[in-house]
Design an enzyme around this catalytic site. Structure first.
Site, PDB file in Angstrom:
ATOM      1  N   LYS A 195      43.556 -38.241 -14.342  1.00  0.00           N
ATOM      2  CA  LYS A 195      44.937 -37.880 -13.826  1.00  0.00           C
ATOM      3  C   LYS A 195      44.628 -37.605 -12.246  1.00  0.00           C
ATOM      4  O   LYS A 195      45.271 -37.901 -11.595  1.00  0.00           O
ATOM      5  CB  LYS A 195      45.465 -36.742 -14.501  1.00  0.00           C
ATOM      6  N   ASN A 260      43.341 -32.586  -5.456  1.00  0.00           N
ATOM      7  CA  ASN A 260      43.449 -34.225  -5.463  1.00  0.00           C
ATOM      8  C   ASN A 260      44.794 -34.430  -4.611  1.00  0.00           C
ATOM      9  O   ASN A 260      44.865 -35.507  -4.062  1.00  0.00           O
ATOM     10  CB  ASN A 260      43.195 -34.757  -7.087  1.00  0.00           C
TER      11      ASN A 260
HETATM   12  O1  LIG Z   1      42.730 -30.018 -13.041  1.00  0.00           O
HETATM   13  C1  LIG Z   1      43.460 -29.322 -12.182  1.00  0.00           C
HETATM   14  C2  LIG Z   1      44.657 -28.653 -12.745  1.00  0.00           C
HETATM   15  O2  LIG Z   1      44.897 -28.865 -14.245  1.00  0.00           O
HETATM   16  C3  LIG Z   1      42.985 -29.015 -11.023  1.00  0.00           C
HETATM   17  O3  LIG Z   1      43.287 -30.293 -10.357  1.00  0.00           O
HETATM   18  P1  LIG Z   1      42.749 -30.220  -8.860  1.00  0.00           P
HETATM   19  O4  LIG Z   1      41.280 -30.398  -8.647  1.00  0.00           O
HETATM   20  O5  LIG Z   1      43.340 -31.294  -8.384  1.00  0.00           O
HETATM   21  O6  LIG Z   1      43.192 -29.014  -8.087  1.00  0.00           O
END
Ligand SMILES: O=C(CO)COP(=O)(O)O
Ligand SMILES: NC(=O)C1=CN([C@@H]2O[C@H](COP(=O)(O)OP(=O)(O)OC[C@H]3O[C@@H](n4cnc5c(N)ncnc54)[C@H](OP(=O)(O)O)[C@@H]3O)[C@@H](O)[C@H]2O)C=CC1
Length: 336
Positions: A195, A260
């Site tokens: 994701k 992300n």
């Molecule tokens: O996996 C995450 C939230 O469930 C964290 O995502 P990020 O690393 O993009 O912040």
């Protein structure tokens, strides 16, 4: 009371350790930086990774991994994917020395660069089977910044060993934090890792001024790609309809707390990737995971247009506008 060693003191390691300490578990964090361990134990803060957060008074940290692991029932890895193998090697030496057997778990969301292995596969390569009774992954929609504030969160814990999942479920659960268990370790790991790629694309769309229609289209078609890769690698397709799949895709693809997603917004503003990574100061797993997934497309004969296009934008100089146009004007087809 369960004794838990948490290896890694970034935002997610701290938030998970803090949740378990608040629940009255015996938690010891390990940081590879002595100053940071001192700050967590002494001031009950981790300003670098969770600015402004006040951690539980009972939370302790050390820079000595052997001391953190001594007597632990559970050892939880929460370092970035690129550090997992090195940390697992160190842990293996300690468990061997102590003749200690633990439940192993991790909460990282990526794939190893060279081998394309999942995290649990890397850990299983480094830690001998006699040193652990089960291996679990903590996955699902859960930003550290929200968890540490006590925002309502539901996660999933995947393991082929139900007893291993259960011990973590009980250590983490409280009225704000609700863990579910499942037996699909592979799908739970892949949902979390894949994701991140789509979340970068979602940030790019918002950075380019597109709206909710565009985001919904990307997340939905992105889920089709995640499910394809998952099935090719042995995951249960239903897992991608749960917290570790669509749940995590929604939060990471829509929340400005996601690293992300924020990276996607920053890339859309024209910043080069190296600058985006430096300014983030925290791991952006999707920019590495995407390299493995474009290889899976060829290896397993899949069709992953969104992933492929994002790779071309991030690494091959394609503009975001061109990438969007390519995707929107592909030959028309039935929805699959
Ligand atoms: O996996 C995450 C939230 O469930 C964290 O995502 P990020 O690393 O993009 O912040
Ligand atoms: N943040 C979140 O909300 C969530 C994160 N995750 C996942 O959890 C994993 C960790 O992420 P996150 O906490 O955000 O990462 P951060 O970037 O916030 O922190 C990473 C931590 O790991 C440490 N570290 C890096 N390399 C090593 C090493 N070789 N040995 C020991 N420690 C090391 C870093 O130390 P240093 O300060 O020295 O760099 C830092 O303390 C990732 O896979 C991420 O996808 C999953 C769900 C939520």
């Amino acid at each position: 009371m369960t004794k838990i060693a948490v290896l890694g003191a970034g935002s997610w390691g701290t938030a998970l350790a803090n949740t378990m300490a608040k629940n009255g578990q015996n938690v010891m964090m390990w940081s590879h930086k002595a100053e940071q361990a001192k700050e967590i134990s002494g001031q009950k803060t981790n300003e670098r990774y969770l600015p402004g957060a006040k951690l539980d008074d009972r939370l302790q940290a050390t820079a000595d991994m052997a001391a953190a692991v001594k007597g632990a029932d559970v050892v939880l890895f929460v370092v970035p994917t690129k550090a997992i193998r090195e940390v697992a090697k160190q842990l293996a030496g300690i468990l061997n020395e102590n003749k200690q057997q633990v439940v192993l778990a991790h909460a990282a969301k990526g794939l190893e660069q060279k081998t394309h292995l999942r995290i649990s596969q890397m850990i299983a390569e480094e830690v001998p089977a006699e040193a652990y009774t089960g291996l679990a992954v903590i996955s699902g929609p859960s930003h550290a910044e929200d968890v540490v504030k006590g925002d309502l969160t539901a996660i999933s814990i995947g393991s082929t060993n139900p007893a291993a999942a259960k011990v973590l479920q009980e250590a983490l659960a409280n009225a704000h934090f609700r863990p579910y268990t499942n037996t699909d370790l592979v799908g739970s790991e892949l949902g979390g890792a894949l994701k991140n790629i789509i979340a970068i694309g979602s940030g790019m769309l918002i950075g380019k001024g597109f709206g909710a229609n565009a985001q919904a289209a990307l997340l939905t078609r992105g889920l089709v790609e995640i499910r394809q890769v998952g099935q090719a690698l042995g995951a249960e397709p239903e897992t991608f309809l749960g917290l570790a799949g669509i749940g995590d895709l929604i939060v990471t693809g829509m929340s400005p707390n996601s690293r992300n997603y924020r990276a996607g917004v920053a890339l859309a503003s024209g910043k080069p990737l190296a600058q985006v990574e430096e300014e983030m100061g925290m791991v952006i797993e999707g920019v590495n995971t995407i390299k493995a997934v474009v290889d899976f497309e060829k290896e397993y004969d899949l069709d992953l247009p969104i992933t492929r296009t994002l790779y071309q934008v991030i690494y091959e100089g394609k503009t975001i506008d061109q990438g969007i146009n390519d995707l929107m004007t592909r030959p028309l087809k039935a929805e699959d």
